[in-house]
Design a protein around this motif. Structure first.
Motif, PDB file in Angstrom:
ATOM      1  N   ASP A  84       0.798  -1.226   0.000  1.00  0.00           N
ATOM      2  CA  ASP A  84       0.000   0.000   0.000  1.00  0.00           C
ATOM      3  C   ASP A  84       0.830   1.275   0.000  1.00  0.00           C
ATOM      4  N   ILE A  85       2.168   1.159   0.105  1.00  0.00           N
ATOM      5  CA  ILE A  85       3.017   2.352   0.038  1.00  0.00           C
ATOM      6  C   ILE A  85       3.983   2.256  -1.148  1.00  0.00           C
ATOM      7  N   LYS A  86       3.610   1.479  -2.151  1.00  0.00           N
ATOM      8  CA  LYS A  86       4.505   1.314  -3.302  1.00  0.00           C
ATOM      9  C   LYS A  86       4.704   2.614  -4.075  1.00  0.00           C
ATOM     10  N   THR A  87       3.780   3.590  -3.926  1.00  0.00           N
ATOM     11  CA  THR A  87       3.954   4.872  -4.612  1.00  0.00           C
ATOM     12  C   THR A  87       5.173   5.624  -4.089  1.00  0.00           C
ATOM     13  N   MET A  88       5.714   5.210  -2.952  1.00  0.00           N
ATOM     14  CA  MET A  88       6.920   5.844  -2.431  1.00  0.00           C
ATOM     15  C   MET A  88       8.142   5.480  -3.258  1.00  0.00           C
ATOM     16  N   GLY A  89       8.053   4.382  -4.009  1.00  0.00           N
ATOM     17  CA  GLY A  89       9.126   4.009  -4.915  1.00  0.00           C
ATOM     18  C   GLY A  89      10.332   3.422  -4.201  1.00  0.00           C
ATOM     19  N   SER A  90      11.517   3.815  -4.644  1.00  0.00           N
ATOM     20  CA  SER A  90      12.759   3.291  -4.084  1.00  0.00           C
ATOM     21  C   SER A  90      13.825   4.383  -4.087  1.00  0.00           C
ATOM     22  N   GLU A  91      14.892   4.131  -3.356  1.00  0.00           N
ATOM     23  CA  GLU A  91      15.979   5.105  -3.273  1.00  0.00           C
ATOM     24  C   GLU A  91      17.292   4.372  -3.023  1.00  0.00           C
ATOM     25  N   THR A  92      18.347   4.841  -3.675  1.00  0.00           N
ATOM     26  CA  THR A  92      19.675   4.258  -3.533  1.00  0.00           C
ATOM     27  C   THR A  92      20.696   5.369  -3.325  1.00  0.00           C
ATOM     28  N   GLY A  93      21.662   5.155  -2.439  1.00  0.00           N
ATOM     29  CA  GLY A  93      22.680   6.182  -2.226  1.00  0.00           C
ATOM     30  C   GLY A  93      23.540   5.902  -1.024  1.00  0.00           C
ATOM     31  N   MET A  94      24.259   6.932  -0.586  1.00  0.00           N
ATOM     32  CA  MET A  94      25.162   6.821   0.557  1.00  0.00           C
ATOM     33  C   MET A  94      24.465   7.288   1.831  1.00  0.00           C
ATOM     34  N   GLY A  95      24.684   6.555   2.919  1.00  0.00           N
ATOM     35  CA  GLY A  95      24.155   6.957   4.209  1.00  0.00           C
ATOM     36  C   GLY A  95      25.109   7.901   4.911  1.00  0.00           C
ATOM     37  N   ASP A  96      24.788   8.279   6.122  1.00  0.00           N
ATOM     38  CA  ASP A  96      25.624   9.196   6.891  1.00  0.00           C
ATOM     39  C   ASP A  96      26.898   8.489   7.367  1.00  0.00           C
ATOM     40  N   PRO A  97      28.087   9.005   7.029  1.00  0.00           N
ATOM     41  CA  PRO A  97      29.330   8.414   7.529  1.00  0.00           C
ATOM     42  C   PRO A  97      29.398   8.482   9.048  1.00  0.00           C
ATOM     43  N   ILE A  98      30.147   7.548   9.636  1.00  0.00           N
ATOM     44  CA  ILE A  98      30.239   7.448  11.093  1.00  0.00           C
ATOM     45  C   ILE A  98      31.704   7.420  11.512  1.00  0.00           C
ATOM     46  N   LEU A  99      32.059   8.284  12.451  1.00  0.00           N
ATOM     47  CA  LEU A  99      33.375   8.261  13.080  1.00  0.00           C
ATOM     48  C   LEU A  99      33.221   7.651  14.464  1.00  0.00           C
ATOM     49  N   ALA A 100      34.160   6.776  14.844  1.00  0.00           N
ATOM     50  CA  ALA A 100      34.045   6.110  16.135  1.00  0.00           C
ATOM     51  C   ALA A 100      35.406   5.979  16.801  1.00  0.00           C
ATOM     52  N   ASN A 101      35.362   5.873  18.123  1.00  0.00           N
ATOM     53  CA  ASN A 101      36.573   5.705  18.918  1.00  0.00           C
ATOM     54  C   ASN A 101      36.230   4.880  20.151  1.00  0.00           C
TER      55      ASN A 101
END
Length: 324
Positions: free
Chosen positions: A135-152
């Protein structure tokens, strides 16, 4: 998220009324059905946030295992998850809002001793694909880069001979991922996030190891939430995770796990959504050293309860680790 009126104004064409009274009754029923459907979709529009980065920061068993000074790790994660049921305040809104995600994460880790303590620095780069159906197929799809993460991370205590260690890790999510206020699906979140996490590893005998991890996430504001430039705020979110590992051999291990998530209620332009996560999840998997420096890890999981948001019917996590 945008939903077109055509999406919820479809009227079945298989009805064959036999009188004017039946016609009026059926029209009223159809109007009521459309109103209920529209109301549900409006709730979904207001409460649903679809981004590639999970609201929780899941870990793998053994993540707090201390490594020798100078060790460098390269890791690749592949994650696939499927969701059908959507919940609002403990009630299932629909079982026809399908959302699938495929995520790949590149992670680099470098260990070094500093002031007598073991530490590491990390960089994580997520990439992914989101696809909506049902029922939410009109939202379609999306591809790309997420938010980079720095960790310590820093280890306060470690005793490798007894498989025991205590460490603290900080994660900083940078709002650099793909995001558009005009898109229904987004890979990035358009906000800063900071996670403070503590982990403890405790060996029992020579075969059993327990992992306990707890964290709190603090969220920055997203001031471009929807095309109307609404401001979305979020309260701190908490998570506790635990694993039990059993060493079958020096190279093979199996594990079971449990995760509990709560808090994180959101507010959009001053309106409290009352959407605490309150999520429980179970996991099962194993790992194997293909070579002395290469490990494969696989974990299957699913949500067992969700108060608000999508319930994951299934999740598969694969991880390839290489020790340099």
């Amino acid at each position: 998220m945008k939903i077109t009126t055509a999406h919820f104004l479809r009227v079945p064409n298989t009805l064959e009324p036999s009188s004017d009274a039946n016609v009026d009754s059926l029209r009223k029923n159809n109007i009521n059905v459309r109103i209920r459907h529209a109301f549900r979709l409006m709730i979904l529009v207001f409460c649903l946030q679809l981004s590639i980065v999970c609201h929780a920061l899941d870990v793998d068993p053994g993540d707090y295992t201390p490594m020798p000074d100078g060790t460098k790790l390269g890791l690749v994660y592949l994650q696939h998850a499927e969701r059908d049921d959507y919940y609002v305040r403990g009630n299932r809104l629909s079982d026809k809002y399908n959302l699938q995600s495929d995520v790949a994460i590149l992670r680099g880790v470098s260990y070094q001793e500093f002031a007598g303590l073991l530490t590491n620095i990390q960089l994580l780069l997520p990439f992914g694909h989101l696809s909506a159906g049902g029922d939410i197929k009109t939202m379609g799809s999306e591809t790309g880069m997420g938010d980079p993460i720095l960790a310590n991370a820093i280890w306060i205590h470690q005793d490798p001979s007894a498989n025991r260690a205590l460490g603290i890790t900080q994660y900083l999510f940078l709002p650099l991922g793909d995001y558009s206020k005009n898109k229904e699906l987004n890979i990035g979140e358009n906000r800063w996030k900071y996670v403070l996490q503590g982990g403890y590893m405790h060996g029992i005998g020579s075969h059993v190891i327990l992992d306990f991890v707890a964290d709190v996430t603090f969220f920055g504001d997203n001031d471009s939430y929807s095309p109307d430039d609404l401001t979305m705020k979020q309260r701190p979110q908490y998570q506790m995770q635990g694993f039990a590992r059993y060493k079958l051999s020096e190279r093979a291990t199996i594990h079971v796990g449990y995760s509990r998530l709560w808090g994180g209620e959101r507010e959009v332009d001053g309106t409290d959504l009352k959407d605490e996560s309150s999520q429980e999840k179970i996991m099962l998997g194993g790992s194997y050293f293909v070579t002395p420096k290469t490990q494969l890890l696989a974990t299957l999981g699913r949500d067992i309860s969700v108060d608000n948001g999508f319930k994951e019917e299934s999740r598969l996590n694969l991880r390839l680790l290489y020790v340099f």
